[in-house]
Enzyme design. Structure first.
Site, PDB file in Angstrom:
ATOM      1  CB  ALA A   1     -15.305   5.280   2.219  1.00  0.00           C
ATOM      2  CD  GLU A   2     -14.214  -0.408   2.064  1.00  0.00           C
ATOM      3  OE1 GLU A   2     -13.532   0.477   2.630  1.00  0.00           O
ATOM      4  OE2 GLU A   2     -13.870  -0.529   0.931  1.00  0.00           O
TER       5      GLU A   2
ATOM      6  CD  GLU B   1     -15.710   0.220  -2.224  1.00  0.00           C
ATOM      7  OE1 GLU B   1     -14.769  -0.774  -2.306  1.00  0.00           O
ATOM      8  OE2 GLU B   1     -15.573   0.679  -0.707  1.00  0.00           O
TER       9      GLU B   1
ATOM     10  CG  HIS C   1      -8.155  -9.715  -3.516  1.00  0.00           C
ATOM     11  ND1 HIS C   1      -7.113  -9.381  -3.334  1.00  0.00           N
ATOM     12  CD2 HIS C   1      -8.953  -8.647  -4.071  1.00  0.00           C
ATOM     13  CE1 HIS C   1      -6.854  -8.066  -3.738  1.00  0.00           C
ATOM     14  NE2 HIS C   1      -8.068  -7.670  -4.081  1.00  0.00           N
TER      15      HIS C   1
ATOM     16  CD  GLN D   1     -14.944  -3.576  -5.411  1.00  0.00           C
ATOM     17  OE1 GLN D   1     -13.611  -3.280  -5.200  1.00  0.00           O
ATOM     18  NE2 GLN D   1     -15.567  -2.950  -6.328  1.00  0.00           N
ATOM     19  CG  PHE D   2     -12.719  -8.116  -2.625  1.00  0.00           C
ATOM     20  CD1 PHE D   2     -12.486  -9.190  -2.998  1.00  0.00           C
ATOM     21  CD2 PHE D   2     -12.444  -6.813  -3.381  1.00  0.00           C
ATOM     22  CE1 PHE D   2     -12.152  -9.292  -4.416  1.00  0.00           C
ATOM     23  CE2 PHE D   2     -12.402  -6.787  -4.900  1.00  0.00           C
ATOM     24  CZ  PHE D   2     -12.037  -8.234  -5.424  1.00  0.00           C
TER      25      PHE D   2
END
Ligand SMILES: Cc1ncc(C[n+]2csc(CCOP(=O)(O)OP(=O)(O)O)c2C)c(N)n1
Length: 698
Positions: A429-430, A398, A499, A452-453
């Site tokens: 969409a992971e 992403e 996060h 991303q995280f």
């Protein structure tokens, strides 16, 4: 309260017109009828599949196989699909009911019985997978797993690879209608349609997913109708019990998709003539009339009748064919039964690749004199260097593309340097990221993808656990998918609940996966470059609190520097207490060690650097020297990886211990946003100091 009028104009899509234009009607441009001998061959496969299914039920009663899931009623559309494809050139992700497909694609009854009876020599799993999970490297049929729906995104990844390599290969993927309710099906369609990737989706609708009828599964009852809004998707809805209708649709779909126009989807209405599996009793949910209706739609007598009527297969030849097939099936089963089962000593083979590409640390030469680099830039440089060295390496995730280069800039400049085909954005969409990466890696690409995280890695969990880390094992080394997954993790950044998470403990519970968690820039670069070359899949945890942290910056190693997995670093030597830490906790532990030093206690701090494999030797040698150990990690205490280290130390160093094996970790709670709350949950240097003082007192 006033009711607001709708401000948005809803764009009305003319589904009826679009449908008429893009699907359902078969064009006459494609040659539509197979030759006579192809028709006889097709019937022979259908009959072989049916005979094998019936034989399997007998073998089951005899205790020679332990499970069966068959495809009676599905044969016509499956053989049609195999006939329309080019085995060994195209790729196939069949599902567990695809016996007739597998046979017509090139698998033999003997090979399939080897798998059903968990014998050595089966082309899919060598006795590791349950029956009916097809696979064969020579046929480009990746050994299949059991989750309903993970195959779709993998097929899209393999199709992306075909486009990147400029071939005209297409990818077949199939499932029942129930599996289309999995979210990954929609993700796969979206990705395939966005890129016009060459995937042929065959959805075999037998009306039930185990006991759940279509009405409880698909809005409107037809998946071909439901997906009518996807652009670039050629759709068909056919009677899948009719060989010729199925073949015409499949053939047209294949021609269309091979020509680069985009994916196609065929919904084939079929019947399920057996219960869902040998563990199911269909009488619990199917009434007798329905069973009878299904029997009347059996594709086999239909095809047989047609071949007789058309004079393609006279009765005498038909009888001969049938007795031939029965003999062949019986012989295949007997031959398979005579083969040995795998020996217990091989049970752990191929969990990991036996080939270690980077066994030793290479010499450290600085890339430039007198300047430190921060960790995120070191990661960026590692990616640049490895992409430069390996044209098969791809980077995506992403926001990773273009000028943005990821939300942390780790992928900055890659698109400019290597083009959009090699460094690109994924959809948000992971599971898609993981699934497509697996499909790409299966065909020889080296995807180094970004999540991303860590907090949002969970949609990809099934692709991780059931697919990424198990493909090598379940195919006994025939297939592998050495994907690298980079992921930003960790707290201390005021990131709140979503996060800040540490995730390595969850993933350490996955045999087959390597995990790195560097604490500084040089280690991050050396380990990531190694990860990009190794043959095992890697989860590369990057602590975002360290990305730009001064204490994690180091001189930059040059492009030849490689760090092996499983080799810890002794950061400071000591004789009184061993601390084992990783990631952000290394620096905190070093600070605490300094405090103890002032009190005359010499603490040895070990940076584990990789969690899987972890360097037992360095840790155990140190504990045997000091007699005391403190494991420090940022993850929550219960179930954290520290528990594993503590258990091994207790088992292996009992005689040397002079104090309890201790842990410092986050409290068993989410990580809150307010500073005082965050500090109360995450482990602090003062917690480490206090624990060391306690240990020192023993
Ligand atoms: C992710 C996942 N959930 C549940 C299951 C258990 N399961 C196996 S087959 C099946 C039904 C699938 O139905 P459908 O896709 O319609 O195919 P059919 O078996 O009817 O051919 C279920 C629920 C599974 N294998 N994977």
């Amino acid at each position: 309260m006033t009711t607001k009028k709708h401000l948005m104009t809803v764009h009305k899509h003319d589904f009826a017109a679009e449908r008429a234009a893009t699907s359902f009607a078969l064009s006459s441009s494609v040659e539509q009828s197979p030759a006579k001998e192809e028709l006889v061959r097709a019937y022979r496969t259908m009959f072989t599949a049916r005979t094998m299914d019936e034989k399997a039920m007998i073998l089951l009663k005899q205790g020679k196989i332990h499970f069966h899931i068959g495809g009676p009623g599905h044969e016509a559309c499956q053989v049609a699909a195999a006939l329309a494809l080019r085995p060994g050139h195209d790729w196939a992700y069949p599902y567990y009911r695809d016996l007739a497909f597998a046979l017509h694609y090139g698998s033999t009854p003997y090979e399939i019985f080897l798998e059903s009876m968990h014998r050595l020599g089966g082309p899919s799993s060598n006795g590791r997978q349950m029956p009916a999970h097809y696979g064969d490297k020579a046929l480009r049929m990746p050994a299949q797993s059991s989750p309903t729906g993970t195959q779709f995104l993998q097929a899209v990844g393999t199709a992306m690879g075909a486009v990147k390599e400029g071939t005209d290969e297409i990818v077949y993927v199939s499932s029942g209608e129930g599996a289309t309710s999995e979210g990954e099906f929609s993700e796969a369609l979206n990705w395939a349609c966005r890129g016009r990737y060459p995937v042929v989706f065959l959805i075999q609708n037998n009306g039930y997913a185990i006991s759940v009828p279509v009405k409880d599964q698909i809005a409107g009852g037809s998946i071909a109708e439901l997906v009518s809004g996807y652009p670039n998707l050629l759709r068909f809805h056919v009677d899948g019990t009719d060989f010729l209708s199925s073949y015409k649709a499949l053939r047209e779909a294949v021609v269309h998709t091979r020509s680069g126009l985009g994916p196609s989807l065929i919904e084939a209405d079929v019947v399920r003539l057996f219960p869902h599996s040998s563990s199911d009793d269909a009488r619990k949910y199917l009434v007798a009339e329905e069973l009878e209706r299904n029997r009347l739609r059996d594709p086999l007598p239909k095809m047989e009748q047609w071949l007789l009527e058309e004079g393609i297969l006279p009765e005498a030849e038909l009888d001969e064919l049938k007795s031939d097939v029965r003999r062949e099936v019986n012989e295949a089963a007997e031959r398979a039964e005579a083969q040995p089962s795998p020996a217990a000593e091989t049970a752990e083979r191929n969990v990991y690749s036996p080939n270690i590409v980077v066994p030793h640390e290479t010499e450290f030469h600085p890339a430039r004199e007198g300047k430190n680099i921060v960790m995120v830039d070191a990661i960026n440089h590692a990616l640049h260097e490895e992409m430069g060295a390996n044209p098969k390496m791809l980077v995506y995730g992403e926001d990773v593309a273009g000028n943005k280069g990821g939300v942390f800039t780790a992928t900055k400049g890659l698109t400019a340097a290597f083009g959009e085909s090699r460094a690109f954005n994924s959809q948000l969409a992971e599971a898609s990221i993981l699934g497509t990466a697996i499909g790409l890696a299966i065909r020889g690409f080296k995807p180094v993808v970004e999540i991303q995280f860590g907090d949002y890695i969970w949609p990809s969990f099934m692709q991780f656990k059931d697919e990424l880390v198990q493909l090598r094992y379940r195919s006994d080394g025939n297939f592998s998918c050495p994907v690298v997954v980079r992921v930003a993790v960790g707290g201390y950044i005021r990131g709140g609940l979503y996060h800040s998470q540490s995730i390595e403990g969850f993933f350490a519970h996955m045999p087959g996966l390597w995990i790195a968690m560097p604490s500084n820039a040089a280690d991050a670069k050396g380990l990531l470059k190694t990860a990009c070359r190794e043959e095992n899949p890697v989860l590369f945890c990057e602590h975002k609190g360290l990305y730009r942290q001064g204490f994690a910056s180091t001189p930059e190693p040059d492009e030849h520097y490689l760090l092996p997995f499983g080799k810890a670093k002794v950061k400071t030597e000591g004789t009184d207490i061993t601390v084992v830490a990783w990631g952000m906790m290394v620096q905190r532990s070093l600070e605490a060690a300094k405090k103890l030093e002032r009190k005359g206690v010499k603490v040895e701090v070990i940076d584990l650097r990789t969690i899987s494999p972890w360097d037992r030797e360095t840790v155990l040698t140190s504990v045997k020297k000091t007699g005391k150990v403190l494991v420090v990690h940022e993850d929550t205490r219960t179930g954290g990886f520290g528990g594993e280290i503590a258990a091994v130390v207790a088992e292996e160093c009992f005689r040397w211990l002079d104090g309890p094996v201790m842990r410092v970790a986050a409290k068993d709670a989410p990580i809150p946003f307010a500073p005082a709350l965050e500090a109360a949950i995450l482990p602090q240097e003062s917690d480490i100091t206090a624990a060391l003082e306690k240990l020192a007192a023993f």
